[in-house]
Design an enzyme around this catalytic site. Sequence first.
Site, PDB file in Angstrom:
ATOM      1  N   LEU A   1      44.215 -20.059  20.907  1.00  0.00           N
ATOM      2  CA  LEU A   1      44.786 -19.233  19.856  1.00  0.00           C
ATOM      3  C   LEU A   1      45.098 -17.874  20.467  1.00  0.00           C
ATOM      4  O   LEU A   1      44.349 -17.389  21.325  1.00  0.00           O
ATOM      5  CB  LEU A   1      43.801 -19.053  18.690  1.00  0.00           C
ATOM      6  CG  LEU A   1      43.422 -20.289  17.868  1.00  0.00           C
ATOM      7  CD1 LEU A   1      42.338 -19.930  16.856  1.00  0.00           C
ATOM      8  CD2 LEU A   1      44.637 -20.880  17.169  1.00  0.00           C
ATOM      9  N   ASP A   2      46.181 -17.257  20.028  1.00  0.00           N
ATOM     10  CA  ASP A   2      46.499 -15.913  20.499  1.00  0.00           C
ATOM     11  C   ASP A   2      45.355 -14.961  20.168  1.00  0.00           C
ATOM     12  O   ASP A   2      44.645 -15.146  19.176  1.00  0.00           O
ATOM     13  CB  ASP A   2      47.777 -15.398  19.828  1.00  0.00           C
ATOM     14  CG  ASP A   2      49.004 -16.195  20.225  1.00  0.00           C
ATOM     15  OD1 ASP A   2      48.977 -16.829  21.293  1.00  0.00           O
ATOM     16  OD2 ASP A   2      49.984 -16.164  19.465  1.00  0.00           O
ATOM     17  N   ARG A   3      45.237 -13.933  20.973  1.00  0.00           N
ATOM     18  CA  ARG A   3      44.159 -12.959  20.767  1.00  0.00           C
ATOM     19  C   ARG A   3      44.057 -12.442  19.332  1.00  0.00           C
ATOM     20  O   ARG A   3      42.964 -12.402  18.763  1.00  0.00           O
ATOM     21  CB  ARG A   3      44.335 -11.791  21.740  1.00  0.00           C
ATOM     22  CG  ARG A   3      43.262 -10.735  21.600  1.00  0.00           C
ATOM     23  CD  ARG A   3      43.391  -9.671  22.658  1.00  0.00           C
ATOM     24  NE  ARG A   3      42.241  -8.762  22.602  1.00  0.00           N
ATOM     25  CZ  ARG A   3      41.911  -7.932  23.570  1.00  0.00           C
ATOM     26  NH1 ARG A   3      42.619  -7.889  24.676  1.00  0.00           N
ATOM     27  NH2 ARG A   3      40.863  -7.155  23.451  1.00  0.00           N
TER      28      ARG A   3
END
Length: 241
Positions: free
Chosen positions: A54-56
Amino acid sequence: MILDILYQDKWLVAVNKPAGMLVHRSWLDRHETQFVMQTLRNQIGCHVFPIHRLDRPTSGVLLFALDREIAHLMCQQFEQKAVQKSYLAVVRGYLEGKGRIDYPLKVQYDKIADKFVQEDKAPQEALTDYIVLKTAEMPYPAGRYLTARYSLLRLIPHTGRKHQLRRHCKHIFHPILGDTQYGDLHQNRALTENTGCKRLLLHAKQLSFIHPVLEHRITINAPFDEQWENLMKILGWEENV
């Protein structure tokens, strides 16, 4: 930090990834000291193997395997599009009903991370379905508008391109709130000033797959964090979604 474990057995473990936390070490932030992988490994006392990411700034269900073989089997499910993923997002403006965003995305070239990727590579197929769950209008200005309008969407990606959901929402002119890269900075500022919410409003709500050993369907749901819960109350969206 103690991670919220959503599911765990002898082969798999899923956590509710906090917004703002990197999944693993990255050149993106050499000064960062907290990562989901290392934190989870220390918390449960064994190695974990990443299956997806997942993106930050995105929160929600993040799945790991507890050995390499299981990681390989689960990665195959993701590659074969056998895993069902559902996200929730708050976007700018009003949307109605449901629809599909069919918009190929060009590979994002990065001189540091992807220095061997060809800059002229053709755009890749990218499909996202959306369902409008709720709408709200707030009595404060946002950019050139006298009021702020928001829609709560369920987003179902059928491909897994980099930043796909964020780029697709931008493409239909309804960027996700709190998105500093693809979003509307005036809307982001108005939201923060009037609600206190400072995060990207994209949450990996549900992950569903066939267990690689037990061979039955596992469905994992991740609850909202405090910022998102507070925003739901402010916007009058307290019912279950």
